[in-house]
Design a protein around this motif. Structure first.
Motif, mmCIF file in Angstrom:
data_model
loop_
_atom_site.group_PDB
_atom_site.id
_atom_site.type_symbol
_atom_site.label_atom_id
_atom_site.label_comp_id
_atom_site.label_asym_id
_atom_site.label_seq_id
_atom_site.Cartn_x
_atom_site.Cartn_y
_atom_site.Cartn_z
ATOM 1 N N THR A 32 18.294 64.160 18.169
ATOM 2 C CA THR A 32 17.627 64.364 16.875
ATOM 3 C C THR A 32 16.106 64.253 16.970
ATOM 4 O O THR A 32 15.408 64.601 16.033
ATOM 5 C CB THR A 32 18.148 63.365 15.824
ATOM 6 N N MET B 44 22.444 66.845 8.476
ATOM 7 C CA MET B 44 21.244 66.604 9.258
ATOM 8 C C MET B 44 20.000 67.089 8.533
ATOM 9 O O MET B 44 20.064 67.938 7.650
ATOM 10 C CB MET B 44 21.341 67.340 10.598
ATOM 11 N N SER C 51 16.957 69.253 15.586
ATOM 12 C CA SER C 51 18.086 68.798 16.398
ATOM 13 C C SER C 51 18.228 69.758 17.555
ATOM 14 O O SER C 51 17.863 70.935 17.459
ATOM 15 C CB SER C 51 19.387 68.762 15.589
ATOM 16 N N CYS D 196 15.950 62.957 10.865
ATOM 17 C CA CYS D 196 17.127 62.779 10.013
ATOM 18 C C CYS D 196 17.161 61.358 9.440
ATOM 19 O O CYS D 196 16.345 60.518 9.798
ATOM 20 C CB CYS D 196 18.385 63.038 10.830
#
Length: 323
Positions: free
Chosen positions: A289, A267, A271, A105
């Motif tokens: 993440t 995002m 994740s 991200c």
């Protein structure tokens, strides 16, 4: 052929796990499409490690490497660093400044999700439930009675910004509180103390797969230890059951909450969010993440259950980063 730098290691207690994740990515990356290079990022050195384990320093000015008399530059970075500086936004910001795409991200989302307190505060207005919590910063006076009155017993004491369950304690009596706080301060100068949620723990992988936010099959976590600690995560002291033994309605409910969190935060990449289901309500604990990418890790298990191989999973991450 695209040149892919797989960054691994890092500056936290999780560096060993990151090296394992990075090597799995290196092994499973499609060699017909990519030239993969392993880059070890440590406090004292940034180096590329070749097949013979020889080390070549990384030029941090442009993230290039002098290798075999040639200046090697990278088209894309595959981020496999758990913890700082790969999961907290530092590497993301560095690559953004250099204009090199990377698989995780963006820096703001990384910094936000790495800070458990801030993440939960941001998600609360969207109806995402969380445990009752109490915050401490190093140097704050500690009023044990107020803490216990707020969160009850048992409770969990956690470093605010650390992963792999380092520094976490389950506190069952007032006497255990101060040692637990001292233990958490070894990992971070901020602490989150949370009420104990007695329910089913599940882990939900959400990824962008081929341009679509996709919730992977959910994993149920049954720890032999008091909670899903380091031993449970990495030394086999837990059962990870995919798909989770929860009703179709519950699966839908948890999936919807995990997807909402991913989309609300804008995002990208991988994740993995942890929830505890109490009385048919999912309570969010945290979001990772850069989840573990070893063959035993939860997200790869979930991808496998969804019919996505590691090669496809890693390829998808690179394709999306390059877009």
């Amino acid at each position: 052929m695209k040149n892919v730098a797989i960054i691994m290691g890092g500056y936290s207690s999780e560096y060993q796990i990151s090296l394992t994740s990075g090597n799995v990515v290196y092994k499973f990356l499609d060699q017909s499409k990519y030239n993969a290079y392993r880059i070890h990022i440590f406090k004292d050195k940034w180096v590329m490690v070749d097949e013979n384990n020889a080390e070549f320093p990384v030029n941090r000015h442009d993230f290039s490497v002098e290798y075999n008399g040639v200046k090697l530059q990278f088209d894309v970075v595959f981020n496999a660093i758990h913890g700082t500086p790969g999961e907290d936004g530092l590497m993301q910001a560095y690559f953004e400044l250099l204009g090199i795409p990377q698989t995780s991200c963006d820096y703001y989302q990384a910094a936000l999700t790495f800070n458990k307190r801030d993440l939960l505060s941001v998600l609360k207005p969207y109806g995402i439930k969380t445990a009752t919590s109490f915050y401490l910063n190093e140097g704050d006076s500690i009023d044990e009675q107020t803490i216990i009155k707020t969160v009850g017993l048992p409770c969990f004491v956690k470093p605010n910004k650390a992963g792999s369950s380092f520094g976490i304690s389950k506190v069952k009596s007032v006497e255990e509180l101060l040692p637990a706080i001292a233990n958490a301060y070894k990992e971070d100068n901020e602490i989150i103390i949370e009420s104990f949620l007695d329910g089913t723990e599940v882990s939900v992988g959400v990824i962008n797969y081929k341009g679509v936010t996709t919730v992977l099959p959910i994993t149920e976590i049954v720890s032999e230890n008091d909670f899903f600690d380091y031993e449970a995560k990495y030394l086999g002291k837990s059962q990870e059951i995919t798909p989770a033994r929860i009703s179709p309605e519950m699966t839908e409910k948890v999936s919807a909450v995990a997807k909402r969190a991913y989309d609300v935060l804008k995002m990208k990449g991988f994740s993995r969010s942890e929830f505890i289901i109490v009385n048919d309500e999912p309570y969010m604990l945290e979001m990772n993440t850069i989840p573990g990418l070893t063959t035993e890790s939860i997200l790869p298990q979930q991808a496998k259950a969804a019919g996505i191989s590691l090669t496809e999973l890693f390829d998808n991450a690179i394709v999306l980063a390059l877009q």
